[in-house]
Design a protein around this motif. Structure first.
Motif, PDB file in Angstrom:
ATOM      1  N   ASP A 135      60.236   6.088 -47.125  1.00 55.61           N
ATOM      2  CA  ASP A 135      61.502   5.368 -47.281  1.00 55.61           C
ATOM      3  C   ASP A 135      62.066   5.055 -45.898  1.00 55.61           C
ATOM      4  O   ASP A 135      62.522   5.947 -45.179  1.00 55.61           O
ATOM      5  N   TYR A 136      62.045   3.791 -45.529  1.00 50.11           N
ATOM      6  CA  TYR A 136      62.470   3.353 -44.190  1.00 50.11           C
ATOM      7  C   TYR A 136      63.956   3.664 -43.953  1.00 50.11           C
ATOM      8  O   TYR A 136      64.321   4.200 -42.899  1.00 50.11           O
ATOM      9  N   ASP A 137      64.804   3.341 -44.909  1.00 55.22           N
ATOM     10  CA  ASP A 137      66.246   3.567 -44.744  1.00 55.22           C
ATOM     11  C   ASP A 137      66.565   5.061 -44.626  1.00 55.22           C
ATOM     12  O   ASP A 137      67.429   5.467 -43.838  1.00 55.22           O
ATOM     13  N   GLU A 138      65.864   5.878 -45.402  1.00 54.29           N
ATOM     14  CA  GLU A 138      66.092   7.322 -45.337  1.00 54.29           C
ATOM     15  C   GLU A 138      65.713   7.872 -43.965  1.00 54.29           C
ATOM     16  O   GLU A 138      66.433   8.685 -43.385  1.00 54.29           O
ATOM     17  N   ASN A 139      64.573   7.411 -43.442  1.00 54.68           N
ATOM     18  CA  ASN A 139      64.135   7.878 -42.116  1.00 54.68           C
ATOM     19  C   ASN A 139      65.120   7.452 -41.026  1.00 54.68           C
ATOM     20  O   ASN A 139      65.486   8.242 -40.149  1.00 54.68           O
ATOM     21  N   LEU A 140      65.562   6.177 -41.091  1.00 50.84           N
ATOM     22  CA  LEU A 140      66.466   5.667 -40.077  1.00 50.84           C
ATOM     23  C   LEU A 140      67.809   6.394 -40.115  1.00 50.84           C
ATOM     24  O   LEU A 140      68.369   6.745 -39.066  1.00 50.84           O
ATOM     25  N   ASN A 141      68.304   6.652 -41.313  1.00 49.35           N
ATOM     26  CA  ASN A 141      69.582   7.372 -41.437  1.00 49.35           C
ATOM     27  C   ASN A 141      69.455   8.811 -40.932  1.00 49.35           C
ATOM     28  O   ASN A 141      70.385   9.355 -40.323  1.00 49.35           O
ATOM     29  N   ARG A 184      60.691  -4.643 -42.009  1.00 51.49           N
ATOM     30  CA  ARG A 184      61.704  -4.289 -41.027  1.00 51.49           C
ATOM     31  C   ARG A 184      61.159  -3.217 -40.067  1.00 51.49           C
ATOM     32  O   ARG A 184      60.327  -2.398 -40.462  1.00 51.49           O
ATOM     33  N   THR A 199      62.390  -0.855 -36.295  1.00 48.21           N
ATOM     34  CA  THR A 199      63.454  -0.455 -35.360  1.00 48.21           C
ATOM     35  C   THR A 199      62.835   0.230 -34.153  1.00 48.21           C
ATOM     36  O   THR A 199      61.979   1.112 -34.297  1.00 48.21           O
ATOM     37  N   GLU A 201      58.977  -0.219 -41.640  1.00 48.26           N
ATOM     38  CA  GLU A 201      59.216  -0.068 -43.083  1.00 48.26           C
ATOM     39  C   GLU A 201      57.897   0.159 -43.811  1.00 48.26           C
ATOM     40  O   GLU A 201      56.908  -0.551 -43.597  1.00 48.26           O
ATOM     41  N   GLU A 253      66.853  -3.296 -34.060  1.00 47.97           N
ATOM     42  CA  GLU A 253      66.182  -3.663 -35.309  1.00 47.97           C
ATOM     43  C   GLU A 253      65.657  -5.095 -35.217  1.00 47.97           C
ATOM     44  O   GLU A 253      66.304  -5.985 -34.660  1.00 47.97           O
ATOM     45  N   LYS A 282      69.493   8.628 -37.146  1.00 47.32           N
ATOM     46  CA  LYS A 282      70.831   8.305 -36.656  1.00 47.32           C
ATOM     47  C   LYS A 282      71.794   9.475 -36.815  1.00 47.32           C
ATOM     48  O   LYS A 282      72.682   9.679 -35.995  1.00 47.32           O
TER      49      LYS A 282
END
Length: 565
Positions: A82-88, A113, A115, A189, A104, A91
Motif C-alpha cells: 500500500d503506497y499511501d500507507e507506506n508514505l504516511n 505514483r 516519491t 506505488e 512526488e 512522514k
C-alpha cells in the motif's frame, strides 16, 4: 583466595620494618630519618591505593551481560504494498524535520505514483535529477510496463537506474535512518519495498599537511574528517590486497561509521579479536571524536598515560600496520588511533626512518633526554636548592644563592608561579587566532619572565630552568604525551618540596613502577625494557640501520615475523 604471586601481608610488613631499620642505622640526622619515615608512609599509602584502583579497573573491564529479553532494539516494521500507507508511515516519523523533502512525481511507463525522500543539502541533486527522475518521468528504452511490482525494484536496479550504489530496503526503521544519514529513498506505488540511492554531496575540506605533526622530510598529506577519504589514503599508501578494513557503527542514539584497518597476514588474531570485542562494547549516545573511542577502549582509564596513539598521518598508520598493529578510524575526525602503543612509540617520529640511521638515532635520544627534563627538571631544582645544596658545585651554588637574594618566596612557590604562568601562556597561544597566538606567546613569556626577575619575585636561574623545561616538552612528537608529562611535573615538584631528593626519587620510582604494570591491549607499556627483549632494542633508544631491522617487533607476536625477505 590467594592469587599466585601475591605478596603476603606478613611478608610485606616484615620487609618494611627491615628496610626502616636499615635506613635509620645509616642516617645520622633525625631530620633525614623523618624524611625517610614519611617516604615509607607514602610508599605504603601508594601500595594500598594502587590495589584499590586495580579493583575499580577490574570492575570496569568486567564483561557486559547482554539482555536476554530481546529488547535491545525496537521491533522492526516492514513496508507493505500500500503506497499511501507506506508514505504516511514515513512522514509520521521524519516529516517533522524541516530539512526533509518529499518530491512526488509520476512514472510515465507504468502510470504509477512515486516519491523521492531526501535531506536538503546532503545529496547530489544533479545526479538524482539526471539519473533517476529524468529517466523515470520520461519514456525509457527499457519497457517496464509488464514487470511484476514484486520484482520491479530488482529490475530497476539492474536495468534502468544508472547509479553506482543503490539497494533495496523493506524495513521502515532502516529506511528512515538511511534518509537522515544522507541517502535518497525512492518509494513507488505497488512496490513492497523502497530503493535507497547513495548520492551524497556533503562538503569536506581539502587535504592538507597535518597541523599537529609537522615534518621536514616526509609526505605532506593528512587525514580529513571524511572516513571514505581516509580509507582511500590508506589504500594509496599501501597498494596491497593484504590491507583489510572492517566497518562498524558506534553510538546508541546517533550512529557513526568506524573502521578498523590491519594487515591480515601480519596481525595477531588474538589482538584483532580483543580490539573487535572492545569496540562492540562501546555503549554511549554519540561518539563525537576518536578521543571518545580512546577513552572507552583503553585498559586503565585511571592512568595518566595514554594507551592508544593518535595521529593525523597516513604514513605513520601504514607503518604501524606493517608492524602488526591495528588502526581505528572514525568518521568526522582526522585523528586515527593506533593500538597497541608503547611508551617508546610516543617519542618516535616518522622522520626517524626517512633520514639515515645516525641523525635518526641522535634525534631520538635527544627526545628521551628532553622527556626526562620535562618531567624532572623543576623537581630536581627544588630538591637541590631547598634540601641538598651541597650536591651542587660550589661556584654554581654561590651564583644561585646570589641570584636568589631578595626573593621572598620559597623555591616551591617560586617555581609554581613561573610554571603556571607558562601553562596559561601556552593555552592562550593555542586558543588565539593563528596570526596572533605565536607572537603573544613569545612576547608574553619574555615580558613576564623579565618583569618577574626585575620585581624580585623569582630568580634568573629559575627562569632558565623553566624555559628549558617548557622547550623540552615541545620536543615530544605526540602532543598528548607532552601534556601527561606537564601534569605529572607538578606532582614531582610537590614531592620534592616535602621530602627533597627522597621525594624526587620516590616520585620517579613510582612513575617507573606504574609504567611497568601498565598494558595496552595486553602488550606491556615499557616493552622491550620490561619484559626485556633485546632484539627490539634496535628500534628503541637507537634507530638501527634498515638492513639490520629484518624482524618485526617480537612484542606484537605477528604471524609473519620477517620484515625483510
Amino acid at each position: 583466595m590467594k592469587i599466585k604471586g601475591q605478596v603476603k601481608p606478613k611478608v610485606f610488613w616484615k620487609g618494611m620494618i627491615t628496610l626502616w631499620t636499615f635506613i635509620t642505622s645509616n642516617l645520622p640526622d633525625w631530620k633525614m630519618c623523618a624524611q625517610a619515615l614519611i617516604s615509607m608512609m607514602i610508599a605504603i599509602g601508594i601500595y594500598f591505593f594502587n590495589k584499590y584502583l586495580r579493583l575499580i579497573v577490574a570492575k570496569k573491564n568486567a564483561p557486559i551481560q547482554k539482555k536476554e529479553n530481546g529488547d535491545e532494539h525496537p521491533a522492526k516494521s516492514n513496508l507493505s504494498v500500500d503506497y499511501d500507507e507506506n508514505l504516511n508511515a514515513i512522514k509520521q516519523v521524519i516529516s517533522s524535520n524541516s530539512d526533509v523533502h518529499f518530491r512526488e512525481f509520476q512514472i510515465t511507463d507504468i502510470q504509477a505514483r512515486a516519491t523521492l525522500i531526501f535531506v536538503d543539502g546532503m545529496q547530489n541533486e544533479e545526479l538524482i535529477s539526471e539519473h533517476v527522475m529524468k529517466i523515470l518521468m520520461s519514456d525509457t528504452e527499457k519497457d517496464i510496463t509488464g514487470i511484476n511490482p514484486l520484482a520491479l525494484s530488482a529490475y530497476l536496479l539492474e536495468n534502468v537506474l544508472p547509479v553506482c550504489e543503490a539497494y533495496e530496503a523493506a524495513d521502515l526503521r532502516d529506511l528512515n535512518q538511511s534518509v537522515l544519514k544522507g541517502c535518497t529513498a525512492l518509494l513507488i506505488e505497488g512496490m513492497p519495498s523502497a530503493l535507497l540511492i547513495h548520492a551524497s554531496n556533503m562538503k569536506s575540506r581539502a587535504i592538507n599537511e597535518p597541523s599537529s605533526e609537522a615534518l621536514l622530510r616526509g609526505p605532506r598529506i593528512g587525514f580529513t574528517e571524511v572516513l571514505s577519504e581516509n580509507t582511500s589514503m590508506l589504500r594509496r599508501q599501501g597498494f596491497s590486497d593484504d590491507l583489510e578494513i572492517n566497518r562498524y557503527e558506534v553510538g546508541a542514539r546517533i550512529k557513526r561509521k568506524l573502521v578498523i584497518a590491519y594487515m591480515k597476514e601480519i596481525v595477531n588474531q588474538d589482538l584483532l579479536q580483543e580490539v573487535r570485542d572492545r569496540i562492540e562494547k562501546i555503549n554511549i549516545d554519540f561518539v563525537a571524536e576518536s578521543g571518545y573511542v580512546e577513552q572507552l577502549i583503553e585498559d586503565d582509564y585511571l592512568s595518566p598515560f595514554q594507551q592508544t596513539q593518535n595521529t593525523e598521518r597516513p604514513d605513520r598508520v601504514i607503518n604501524s600496520l606493517l608492524e602488526g598493529r591495528i588502526a581505528i578510524l572514525l568518521d568526522g575526525t582526522p585523528f586515527a588511533l593506533i593500538v597497541p602503543v608503547t611508551f617508546g612509540m610516543l617519542l618516535q617520529s616518522p622522520e626517524d626512518y626517512y633520514d639515515r640511521w645516525l641523525p635518526g638515532t641522535f634525534l631520538r635520544m635527544l627526545r628521551f633526554f628532553a622527556a626526562f627534563l620535562a618531567l624532572m627538571a623543576p623537581a630536581l631544582y627544588i630538591s637541590f636548592i631547598s634540601f641538598h645544596p651541597g650536591l651542587i658545585p660550589t661556584e654554581l651554588a654561590i651564583t644561585i644563592i646570589e641570584t636568589r637574594q631578595g626573593v621572598p618566596f620559597p623555591s616551591l612557590i617560586e617555581v609554581l608561579i613561573l610554571e603556571i604562568s607558562i601553562e596559561i601562556l601556552r593555552e592562550a597561544g593555542i586558543r588565539l587566532p593563528k596570526p596572533i597566538g605565536p607572537a603573544m606567546g613569545i612576547v608574553g613569556g619574555l615580558i613576564i619572565g623579565e618583569a618577574a626577575v626585575q620585581a624580585g619575585i623569582v630568580s634568573p636561574f629559575l627562569v632558565i630552568v623553566v624555559a628549558v623545561t617548557a622547550i623540552s616538552s615541545f620536543s615530544i612528537p605526540v602532543y598528548s604525551a607532552g601534556i601527561t608529562l606537564r601534569i605529572l611535573r607538578f606532582g614531582g615538584m610537590l614531592c620534592a618540596a616535602v621530602l627533597g631528593m627522597f621525594g624526587t626519587i620516590l616520585f620517579f620510582l613510582f612513575i617507573c613502577g606504574h609504567l611497568s604494570k601498565l598494558k595496552s591491549f595486553g602488550v606491556p607499556y615499557v616493552t622491550p625494557l620490561s619484559p626485556v627483549r633485546f632484539s627490539d632494542w634496535k628500534d628503541l633508544f637507537v634507530r638501527a640501520p634498515l638492513p639490520l631491522m629484518k624482524k618485526r617487533p617480537k612484542m606484537m607476536k605477528t604471524q609473519d615475523k620477517n620484515r625483510l625477505s
